[in-house]
Design a protein around this motif. Structure first.
Motif, mmCIF file in Angstrom:
data_model
loop_
_atom_site.group_PDB
_atom_site.id
_atom_site.type_symbol
_atom_site.label_atom_id
_atom_site.label_comp_id
_atom_site.label_asym_id
_atom_site.label_seq_id
_atom_site.Cartn_x
_atom_site.Cartn_y
_atom_site.Cartn_z
ATOM 1 N N THR A 119 0.768 -1.288 -0.246
ATOM 2 C CA THR A 119 0.065 0.077 -0.078
ATOM 3 C C THR A 119 0.884 1.246 0.050
ATOM 4 N N ALA A 120 0.184 2.379 -0.342
ATOM 5 C CA ALA A 120 1.216 3.471 -0.363
ATOM 6 C C ALA A 120 1.842 3.959 0.910
ATOM 7 N N ASP A 121 0.798 3.644 1.935
ATOM 8 C CA ASP A 121 1.406 4.164 3.198
ATOM 9 C C ASP A 121 2.488 3.186 3.710
ATOM 10 N N ALA A 122 2.660 1.929 3.470
ATOM 11 C CA ALA A 122 3.412 1.123 3.728
ATOM 12 C C ALA A 122 4.984 1.366 3.104
ATOM 13 N N ALA A 123 4.512 1.865 1.633
ATOM 14 C CA ALA A 123 5.755 1.915 0.824
ATOM 15 C C ALA A 123 6.572 3.114 1.516
ATOM 16 N N ASN A 124 5.744 4.311 2.052
ATOM 17 C CA ASN A 124 6.532 5.364 2.555
ATOM 18 C C ASN A 124 7.065 5.036 4.040
ATOM 19 N N ILE A 125 6.646 4.040 4.576
ATOM 20 C CA ILE A 125 7.201 3.714 5.964
ATOM 21 C C ILE A 125 8.473 2.878 5.328
ATOM 22 N N LEU A 126 8.513 2.016 4.649
ATOM 23 C CA LEU A 126 9.562 1.299 4.185
ATOM 24 C C LEU A 126 10.741 1.926 3.444
ATOM 25 N N LEU A 127 10.201 3.057 2.426
ATOM 26 C CA LEU A 127 11.385 3.968 2.149
ATOM 27 C C LEU A 127 12.153 4.675 3.082
ATOM 28 N N GLU A 128 11.233 5.164 4.218
ATOM 29 C CA GLU A 128 11.716 5.951 5.293
ATOM 30 C C GLU A 128 12.965 4.988 6.048
ATOM 31 N N ARG A 129 12.727 3.794 5.990
ATOM 32 C CA ARG A 129 13.557 2.880 6.693
ATOM 33 C C ARG A 129 14.707 2.238 5.687
ATOM 34 N N GLY A 130 14.826 3.066 4.561
ATOM 35 C CA GLY A 130 15.838 2.691 3.830
ATOM 36 C C GLY A 130 15.650 1.336 2.902
ATOM 37 N N VAL A 131 14.600 0.911 2.689
ATOM 38 C CA VAL A 131 14.278 -0.522 2.011
ATOM 39 C C VAL A 131 14.390 0.026 0.690
ATOM 40 N N LEU A 132 15.197 -0.708 -0.040
ATOM 41 C CA LEU A 132 15.042 -0.648 -1.705
ATOM 42 C C LEU A 132 13.764 -1.249 -2.299
ATOM 43 N N MET A 133 12.986 -0.535 -3.016
ATOM 44 C CA MET A 133 11.791 -1.007 -3.340
ATOM 45 C C MET A 133 11.610 -1.077 -4.842
ATOM 46 N N LEU A 134 11.619 -2.370 -5.558
ATOM 47 C CA LEU A 134 11.426 -2.387 -6.862
ATOM 48 C C LEU A 134 9.975 -2.740 -7.255
#
Ligand code: NAD
Length: 472
Positions: free
Chosen positions: A337-352
């Motif tokens: 979800t868009a909210d989860a993506a924000n959390i993950l990006l803040e944590r530095g996770v690389l999202m493909l």
């Protein structure tokens, strides 16, 4: 999860973020974002026991900026208009992202596949095809469906046959649907194309030292660990290609539960076991969770790469903080979800992002469609010519050096490319180029890869509208 915004709203949030980096006029952006057509049909189908059941089906054509529009059909018990519209929008952006000249579409039929006999499913799919044809929602230059969840070659073959029967005198009926068996106009390499594309995308991502360093990872796939959700078409093939390149599959999640083993799991063996009617939780492993719902905890297992390849919105605001993976490889459509993506990006996770990473399927579907329109197998014209040229080059080198190559050299070099070689080469070219295009736009705008991918896509769709003279 109950507060999770609608799927189409989430796709549009990603769109809006990318659009904020562009200076396109609002009217143009609004036109790109809207779904052009949604067709909902309810049709009666006779069941084996004589009952009549009313089946609901959808076809969404998100953007007709290029024709035909293209997108798979899925069979799920929760199919609905929001989902099909969101997935059609993702198809628009996906095709534009990887330079496939199609508009985006998606179809769905609301059925729990396991509850129907083969004969009932065949009647459902043939009638759905009839409904699409009646509404001019299918055809080689109009709208070309393909496989998605719950649809394989057999189902595609039923649809292709129904379309052909309803289209007498048409020259290229095979081009009205992709994912066909090779014997009926399919292209070699389509079945595994999405998984192979996921593999190419991941291989490219982990090859860049600058991007691996902040994650604390070495470059290369060898030795990395992966947890896969969904051992279907995408998950199984991606898992097989990754394992063949040295990735250790440590976790698998399926409908019936999830298993984890730090020593590694044998994807091929587990797939065969399930195909023969076995359950994932029969497999001996260090940790076994029973039940699909409970099994979702497996998304939080320790691994380098998490590969969701089943459903949408499985990574949401509630579990994103507990995900341990350093890379999320979106094999499925809309798994985050868009909210989860924000959390993950803040944590530095690389999202493909899905719209890039699972584009291998539509890429090879495009090759299949071209094959159907030209009525010619790839490689037919040049294969023997290439083999003979290569042989002449080897002979010339022998003549110049006075040395003789052994038979093995001739066998490996003096060959021409077969259809499958050409398809896989075209897929690799698409995924490798696409990665760098997306990454470059993300870098320029100091944004994440998904935003980079949306920027690439929006620019191309906008250009197509401008070329038609509709917008300045
Ligand atoms: P599939 O039906 O072949 O496989 C899906 C798998 O997920 C099945 O094995 C199913 O049992 C499993 N699954 C279902 N519910 C689950 C749950 N709650 N937990 C864990 N596993 C569960 O479908 P597919 O074609 O592999 O598609 C998977 C995803 O990839 C979808 O989002 C689809 O839209 C996307 N996708 C598919 C293609 C393609 O070419 N097939 C292309 C692009 C994107």
């Amino acid at each position: 999860m109950s507060n999770t915004p609608k799927f189409f709203t989430q796709v549009n949030r990603y769109f809006d973020r990318a659009a904020s980096f562009l200076d396109h006029p609002d009217g143009l952006l609004d036109q790109i974002k809207e779904c052009n057509v949604v067709y909902h049909t309810a049709f009666p189908v006779k069941m084996d026991d004589g009952r009549i059941e009313v089946i609901h089906g959808w076809r969404a054509q998100h953007s007709q900026h290029r024709l035909p529009v293209k997108g798979g059909i899925r069979l799920t018990s929760h199919a609905n208009e929001d989902e099909v519209t969101a997935l059609a929008a993702l198809m628009t952006y996906k095709c534009a992202m990887v330079d496939i000249p199609f508009g985006g579409a998606k179809g769905a039929i609301r059925v729990e596949k396991d509850h129907y006999s083969d004969a009932e499913l065949e009647r459902i799919l043939r009638r759905y095809t009839y409904e699409l044809v009646q509404k001019n929602c299918m055809g080689p230059t109009i709208d070309v469906p393909g496989p998605d969840m719950g649809i394989g070659e057999r189902e595609v073959a039923w649809m292709a046959d129904t379309y052909a029967a309803l289209s007498p005198g048409q020259a290229s009926t095979a081009g009205a649907i992709t994912g066909k068996p090779v014997s009926q106009g399919g292209v070699r390499g389509r079945t595994e194309a999405t998984g192979r594309g996921v593999y190419f995308g991941l291989r490219e991502a982990v090859s860049i030292a600058e991007d691996m360093e902040p994650l604390g990872l070495e470059t290369g796939l060898e030795g990395k660990t992966v947890v896969i959700q969904g051992l279907g078409n995408v998950g199984y093939h991606a898992g097989t290609f990754l394992a063949a390149d040295g990735v250790k599959v440590v976790g698998i999640l399926e409908r019936e539960g999830a298993i984890y083993d730090s020593r590694g799991l044998d994807v091929e063996e587990i797939y065969r076991h399930r195909m023969a009617g076995g359950s994932l939780i029969d497999i001996e492993a260090e940790e076994v969770i029973e039940g699909g719902g409970e099994g979702a905890r497996g998304l939080e297992w320790e691994c380098d790469i998490l590969l969701p390849a089943a459903l949408e919105s499985v990574i949401h605001a509630d579990n994103a903080g507990r995900i341990q993976a350093k890379i999320i490889a979106e094999g499925a459509n809309g798994p985050t979800t868009a909210d989860a993506a924000n959390i993950l990006l803040e944590r530095g996770v690389l999202m493909l992002p899905d719209m890039y990473l699972n584009a291998g399927g539509v890429t090879v579907s495009y090759f299949e469609w071209i094959k159907n329109l030209t009525h010619m197998r790839f490689g037919r014209m040049e294969r023997r010519f290439e083999a003979a040229s290569n042989e002449r080059i080897l002979q010339a080198v022998e003549g110049l050096t006075g040395k003789r190559f052994n038979g093995d050299v001739f066998e490996s070099v003096a060959v021409g490319a077969k259809e499958e070689d050409l398809v896989n080469s075209g897929l690799e070219e698409t995924m490798v180029n696409g990665y760098h295009e997306m990454r470059e736009l993300a870098r320029i705008h100091e944004a994440d890869l998904r935003t980079g991918a949306f920027i690439v896509a929006i620019r191309k769709v906008a250009l197509a509208y401008r070329e038609r003279g509709i917008f300045p």
